[in-house]
Structures are given as structure tokens and as C-alpha cells.
Design a protein around this motif. Structure first.
Motif, PDB file in Angstrom:
ATOM      1  N   GLU A  37     -71.958   1.360 -39.861  1.00  0.00           N
ATOM      2  CA  GLU A  37     -71.366   0.043 -39.626  1.00  0.00           C
ATOM      3  C   GLU A  37     -72.308  -1.082 -40.058  1.00  0.00           C
ATOM      4  O   GLU A  37     -71.874  -2.083 -40.617  1.00  0.00           O
ATOM      5  CB  GLU A  37     -71.000  -0.111 -38.151  1.00  0.00           C
ATOM      6  N   CYS A  73     -72.720   6.430 -36.732  1.00  0.00           N
ATOM      7  CA  CYS A  73     -71.689   5.385 -36.808  1.00  0.00           C
ATOM      8  C   CYS A  73     -72.300   3.986 -36.810  1.00  0.00           C
ATOM      9  O   CYS A  73     -71.874   3.120 -37.584  1.00  0.00           O
ATOM     10  CB  CYS A  73     -70.719   5.538 -35.640  1.00  0.00           C
ATOM     11  N   THR A 120     -67.823  11.419 -38.133  1.00  0.00           N
ATOM     12  CA  THR A 120     -67.315  10.046 -38.173  1.00  0.00           C
ATOM     13  C   THR A 120     -65.819   9.966 -37.868  1.00  0.00           C
ATOM     14  O   THR A 120     -65.363   8.965 -37.315  1.00  0.00           O
ATOM     15  CB  THR A 120     -67.620   9.378 -39.528  1.00  0.00           C
ATOM     16  N   CYS A 175     -66.038   7.440 -35.005  1.00  0.00           N
ATOM     17  CA  CYS A 175     -65.800   6.066 -35.476  1.00  0.00           C
ATOM     18  C   CYS A 175     -64.931   6.079 -36.728  1.00  0.00           C
ATOM     19  O   CYS A 175     -65.391   5.718 -37.805  1.00  0.00           O
ATOM     20  CB  CYS A 175     -67.116   5.363 -35.730  1.00  0.00           C
ATOM     21  N   ARG A 192     -65.625   4.795 -40.665  1.00  0.00           N
ATOM     22  CA  ARG A 192     -65.536   5.775 -41.758  1.00  0.00           C
ATOM     23  C   ARG A 192     -64.545   5.302 -42.816  1.00  0.00           C
ATOM     24  O   ARG A 192     -64.839   5.330 -44.009  1.00  0.00           O
ATOM     25  CB  ARG A 192     -65.105   7.135 -41.207  1.00  0.00           C
ATOM     26  N   GLN A 221     -73.204   8.767 -32.473  1.00  0.00           N
ATOM     27  CA  GLN A 221     -73.104   7.314 -32.363  1.00  0.00           C
ATOM     28  C   GLN A 221     -74.121   6.624 -33.268  1.00  0.00           C
ATOM     29  O   GLN A 221     -73.828   5.588 -33.846  1.00  0.00           O
ATOM     30  CB  GLN A 221     -73.300   6.872 -30.905  1.00  0.00           C
TER      31      GLN A 221
END
Length: 148
Positions: A74, A70, A121, A125, A129, A67
Motif C-alpha cells: 500500500e 499489505c 494478499t 488486502c 492487491r 499484514q
């Protein structure tokens, strides 16, 4: 014979030349090898060394670590859109190196297999990605990593 100031006598120069030649002969003699066979031989047996390469057991990347990657990706997406692919790829490298360095085991895994970043990823997420891949103009995250 009178010597003028600033000059050296022939005897002085000869002594320096003789000392230099003696030093050179000593040096050459020390560096030469003795090729005469004295009839006795000495042999030393050295046991061959073996290197065993083992792959460490795959360390588990925790959900929190996944996490974190990610979240970090982001947070950089808007910067990468503005900076463009060239600068953004450098940012991707810094981001992944920082993430991997937080755990030495993950760092080793990423060095051995950069695709781990894609695997993590994709699982955690995939939308982030996909956006990172588009922003950086690369086929996958692993191909954007250099220095691993």
C-alpha cells in the motif's frame, strides 16, 4: 669463436633447446596413460549415492507478516502510479524480496511458489492487491516477480 655482446653462442642455444625438449618429453610422459595389461586387475566398487528431496513442512505465515506485506504494498502504490509499470515492477520485486528475506522460511516458500504472494494478499488486502495489479499492468502479483 668470439661472441658479440647481445648474442648467444650456438652451444648456448642448443643447451636451452635440449633442456626444453627434455622438459617436454617429461611432461608428455607424465600425461600419457599406460595401456598395457599386466594381468592383474583392481576394481573399486562405489556405492551409488541417493539424494532424497523432501519438501519442508509449509511454514505458517503469521498474520503480522501478511499484514506487513499489505502495508508495504500500500505504501508503494502511489509511487508505482507515478513511475509506471516498468519501474514499478522492479519496485515490486524489491519489496517482495525484502519481505520474504525477513524470514528465511517465507523466502523459501516464495522461491518454490510465487503465487503465495497472491494468496496472502487476496486473503489479507484484496483491494491493495487489485490496485497494485492495475498500477503495474500485470495479471497477478506472481507474474510480476522475477528472480525467484
Amino acid at each position: 669463436m668470439t661472441t658479440r655482446r647481445g648474442t648467444t653462442s650456438i652451444a648456448g642455444r642448443s643447451a636451452v633447446a635440449l633442456a626444453g625438449a627434455a622438459a617436454l618429453l617429461t611432461l608428455v610422459g607424465a600425461c600419457s596413460t599406460d595401456t598395457t595389461n599386466t594381468g592383474s586387475s583392481s576394481s573399486t566398487t562405489v556405492a551409488p549415492t541417493t539424494t532424497v528431496t523432501t519438501t519442508p513442512a509449509e511454514a505458517v505465515i503469521t498474520d503480522a507478516q501478511k499484514q506487513q506485506l499489505c502495508t508495504d504494498l500500500e505504501a508503494q502504490l502511489s509511487n508505482w502510479r507515478v513511475q509506471g509499470p516498468t519501474l514499478g515492477r522492479g519496485g515490486l520485486n524489491i519489496l517482495v524480496q525484502t519481505w520474504a528475506a525477513q524470514s528465511g522460511v517465507i523466502n523459501l516458500q516464495v522461491v518454490q511458489n510465487r503465487a503465495i504472494v497472491d494468496d496472502v494478499t487476496k486473503e489479507t488486502c484484496s483491494d491493495v492487491r487489485d490496485e497494485a495489479i492495475r498500477s503495474l499492468d500485470i495479471p497477478d502479483l506472481a507474474s510480476g516477480l522475477v528472480g525467484f
